[in-house]
Design an enzyme around this catalytic site. Structure first.
Site, PDB file in Angstrom:
ATOM      1  CG  ASN A   9      -1.719   1.249   1.374  1.00 10.69           C
ATOM      2  OD1 ASN A   9      -1.860   2.012   0.422  1.00 10.69           O
ATOM      3  ND2 ASN A   9      -2.269   1.476   2.561  1.00 10.69           N
ATOM      4  N   GLY A 176       2.212   2.069  10.697  1.00 16.04           N
ATOM      5  CA  GLY A 176       3.165   3.170  10.567  1.00 16.04           C
ATOM      6  C   GLY A 176       3.832   3.567  11.871  1.00 16.04           C
TER       7      GLY A 176
HETATM    8  C1  PEP Z   1      -0.843   0.056   5.967  1.00 17.66           C
HETATM    9  O1  PEP Z   1      -0.931   1.256   5.791  1.00 17.66           O
HETATM   10  O2  PEP Z   1      -1.707  -0.696   5.478  1.00 17.66           O
HETATM   11  C2  PEP Z   1       0.275  -0.456   6.739  1.00 17.66           C
HETATM   12  C3  PEP Z   1       0.233  -1.682   7.163  1.00 17.66           C
HETATM   13  O3  PEP Z   1       1.324   0.419   6.981  1.00 17.66           O
HETATM   14  P1  PEP Z   1       2.734   0.075   7.687  1.00 17.66           P
HETATM   15  O4  PEP Z   1       3.209  -1.220   7.093  1.00 17.66           O
HETATM   16  O5  PEP Z   1       3.616   1.224   7.333  1.00 17.66           O
HETATM   17  O6  PEP Z   1       2.469  -0.034   9.136  1.00 17.66           O
END
Ligand code: PEP
Length: 254
Positions: A9, A176
């Site tokens: 994503n 995140g």
């Molecule tokens: C996401 O936004 O779907 C996600 C899992 O982000 P991250 O891997 O950066 O935590």
């Protein structure tokens, strides 16, 4: 055997040229290094969907997805993009209900059920996200929250329609933040989600449903997470912006 998937994503990151070059690197690395049968999906900004879909055209392991869509196919909704438009540029998947959409754009379970209908009626597959906030985890409400996200968003479907859905459990507190759910915490929720699906649609449908984990998943922790019996892959944010890291997460299944 249910499908194993690693989906990236990109959110609102990378410009067009950066996106194209990272995607080309991903395709090359997947072809050279991925020996397993896992599928790879990259969910990019709308404006890159057509170009990335062209690049993915003859790539059996790599597909392209959007990160959202409108619930109507067409109409006076200035600035919106429909599932029909996404389909017409060659994409195959649409992320729905990401916590950032729920939080910043007020998306409710009801509107997400309508978006799911739009995605399925355009022969696309939803990657439907659920997950609790930190407050909901700490107050012990998380099973109820996830149950209502799934049932209000998806349980109006029939079993055949539901068979097109990929689910993603993404605890909001892990997205995140660098704070990953432990493999045991994630497995507990994935097993719960599968049990809810079995109650609604029957065990064979539940056994065939791909349920991804998302939330600070990276090359270091992917193997342990993906080895859990009910975790079928990952939805990857930050680590999907670097081709090497992303493909290393994909290779956690090799
Ligand atoms: C996401 O936004 O779907 C996600 C899992 O982000 P991250 O891997 O950066 O935590």
């Amino acid at each position: 055997m249910r499908q194993k998937i690693v989906a990236g994503n990109w959110k609102m990151n990378l410009d067009y040229n950066e996106g194209l070059s990272i995607f080309s690197e991903i395709i090359n690395m997947v072809n050279d290094e991925v020996t397993g049968r896992q599928s790879v999906i990259v969910c990019c900004p709308y404006t890159y969907l057509h170009s990335l879909s062209q690049l993915a055209k003859n790539q059996p392991k790599v597909s392209v997805g959007a990160q959202n869509c409108h619930q109507e196919d067409a109409g006076a909704y200035t600035g919106e993009i429909s599932a029909r438009m996404i389909k017409s540029v060659g994409a195959a998947y649409v992320i729905l209900g990401h916590s950032e959409r729920r939080q910043h754009f007020g998306e409710t379970n009801l509107v997400l059920s309508q978006k799911t209908n739009a995605v399925l009626s355009n022969s696309l597959k939803p990657i439907f996200c659920v997950g609790e906030t930190l407050e909901e985890r700490e107050s012990g409400q998380f099973f109820d929250v996830i149950k209502s996200q799934i049932s209000e968003g998806l349980f109006h479907l029939d079993a055949q329609q539901f068979g097109q859905v990929v689910l993603a459990y993404e605890p909001v507190w892990a997205i995140g933040t660098g704070k990953t759910a432990t493999a045991a915490q994630a497995q507990e929720i994935h097993a719960f989600i599968r049990k809810e699906i079995a109650t609604q649609f029957g065990q064979p449908v539940a056994d065939e449903t791909t349920v991804l984990y998302g939330g600070s998943c990276n090359p270091k922790n992917a193997k342990e997470l993906f080895s859990q019996p009910d975790i079928d892959g990952g939805l990857i944010g930050g680590a999907s912006l670097k081709s090497r890291d992303f493909v290393d997460v994909v290779k956690a299944f090799n």
